[in-house]
Write an enzyme that holds these catalytic residues in place. Structure first.
Site, short mmCIF file in Angstrom:
data_model
loop_
_atom_site.label_atom_id
_atom_site.label_comp_id
_atom_site.label_asym_id
_atom_site.label_seq_id
_atom_site.Cartn_x
_atom_site.Cartn_y
_atom_site.Cartn_z
CD GLU A 172 -0.93 0.79 3.68
OE1 GLU A 172 -1.53 1.89 3.35
OE2 GLU A 172 -1.24 0.15 4.77
CE LYS A 174 0.55 1.70 14.40
NZ LYS A 174 0.53 2.37 13.22
N1 PSU Z 1 -2.65 1.57 10.57
C1 PSU Z 1 -1.35 1.60 10.75
N2 PSU Z 1 -0.75 2.31 9.76
C2 PSU Z 1 -1.09 2.84 8.63
C3 PSU Z 1 -2.69 2.75 8.61
C4 PSU Z 1 -3.29 2.07 9.38
O1 PSU Z 1 -0.96 1.04 11.69
O2 PSU Z 1 -0.47 3.34 7.84
C5 PSU Z 1 -3.25 3.06 7.41
C6 PSU Z 1 -3.64 2.01 6.49
O3 PSU Z 1 -3.49 2.49 4.97
C7 PSU Z 1 -5.11 1.69 6.55
C8 PSU Z 1 -5.55 3.08 6.82
O4 PSU Z 1 -5.58 1.27 5.53
O5 PSU Z 1 -4.53 3.82 7.60
C9 PSU Z 1 -6.93 2.99 7.56
O6 PSU Z 1 -7.25 4.44 7.76
P1 PSU Z 1 -8.99 4.55 8.38
O7 PSU Z 1 -8.56 4.33 9.93
O8 PSU Z 1 -9.26 6.14 8.05
O9 PSU Z 1 -9.60 3.72 7.57
#
Ligand code: PSU
Ligand code: MN
Length: 305
Positions: free
Chosen positions: A25, A159
């Site tokens: 990604e 996380k």
């Molecule tokens: N969690 C992490 N590192 C990240 C992300 C999430 O530990 O870089 C990023 C990923 O791209 C994930 C996105 O798909 O954040 C999720 O964002 P949201 O919570 O806004 O859906």
């Protein structure tokens, strides 16, 4: 109409040869880590996939074109760019249709991987159910994507900025197999273990590939979440991080951060509050996930006995 989609030279060659490919990604690059570490990590993770015998395909939308695989210049430009859009399922088509540039989250990368015929994807952590979701309704689209797009996603668990128990509940409701590698406890991203039991456990890339194939054969939509624990030598004890996470969360609330801004804000704040220690662990676990994803992709590219 067909969508504007382009393969890097390396990925195009891998496709022609039927080689194993691992999707990566780009939101982790633009919104997950600071420059210049983000560029170094992106290059390192690609090198790890190659060293493990597979081909990396970092995914992003650049000037309205969905790129499957970036060359070093594109990766470098993206790592330094400011104000890049963060694309999830909801945003991708608008970005492509308007000629925009955006980084793909787990959800968007899964969509792109499927379009490109790639079955395995490595990242750090997935999005999930945020703490306080009962009020904010903040649940990442990554979870619903795992339920509908047939890609095996390797992450290091979720996380502790998330409500991990609720995240596992939503994944169960959505019918997503959550498979921890080599241990019974669900890993907690920066820490190898958590008090939560993993719903499923497998101990090898071959078993994970077999489970992926079986879902496809059964006609089940959706992918698999593979939880790969951070190597013990690189972990940060949960007790060290919990107060920092609580503070980051309080800061996010005080600043009125909502929606797409929440995850990037928390990641950046935790980086500051740990003086970079969170990033060192993050790098170690992403690399570890890239290696496992390569093994799974190779197992899938090899005809089963
Ligand atoms: N969690 C992490 N590192 C990240 C992300 C999430 O530990 O870089 C990023 C990923 O791209 C994930 C996105 O798909 O954040 C999720 O964002 P949201 O919570 O806004 O859906
Ligand atoms: Mn969200």
């Amino acid at each position: 109409m067909s969508i504007p989609l382009t393969f890097s030279a390396e990925v195009a060659e891998a496709r022609a040869q039927g080689r194993a490919i691992v999707a990566l990604e780009s939101t982790i690059i633009t919104h997950g880590m600071p420059y210049p570490q983000n560029e170094q990590v992106a290059q390192q993770v690609e090198a790890d996939v190659r060293a493990a015998g597979a081909v990396p395909a970092t995914i992003a939308v650049i000037d309205g074109v969905l790129h499957i695989g970036l060359d070093a210049t594109q990766l470098s430009t993206l790592a330094q760019a400011k104000g890049v859009a963060k694309l999830s399922r909801a945003d991708m088509a608008v970005c492509i249709a308007t000629g925009g540039t955006g980084a793909t989250t787990v959800a968007a990368t899964m969509i792109a991987a499927e379009l490109a015929g790639i079955s395995v994807f490595a990242t750090g952590g997935i999005g999930g159910v945020h703490k306080g979701a009962e009020n904010s309704f903040d649940i990442s689209a990554d979870l619903m994507e795992l339920a509908q797009t047939p890609v095996t996603v390797v992450a290091a668990g979720a996380k502790a900025i998330l409500d991990v128990a609720k995240t596992l509940e939503v994944l169960e409701t959505q019918g997503v197999p959550v498979i921890t590698v080599g241990q019974d406890s669900f890993p907690a991203f920066w820490s190898a273990s958590s008090p939560l039991k993993s719903p499923l456990r497998l101990d090898s890339a071959a078993q994970i590939a077999a489970a992926h194939r079986t879902r496809v054969a059964m006609g089940l939509p959706g992918g698999q979440l593979i939880a790969n624990p951070i190597p013990k030598a690189d972990e940060i004890p949960a007790a060290d991080l919990n107060p920092i996470i609580a503070r980051a969360q309080a800061d996010a609330e005080a600043h009125g951060i909502t929606g797409k801004g929440v995850t990037p804000y928390l990641l950046q704040r935790i980086f500051e509050l740990t003086e970079g220690r969170s990033l060192t662990a993050n790098i170690a676990l992403v690399r570890n996930n890239a290696r496992l994803a390569a093994e799974i992709a190779i197992a899938l590219a090899t005809k089963p006995a």
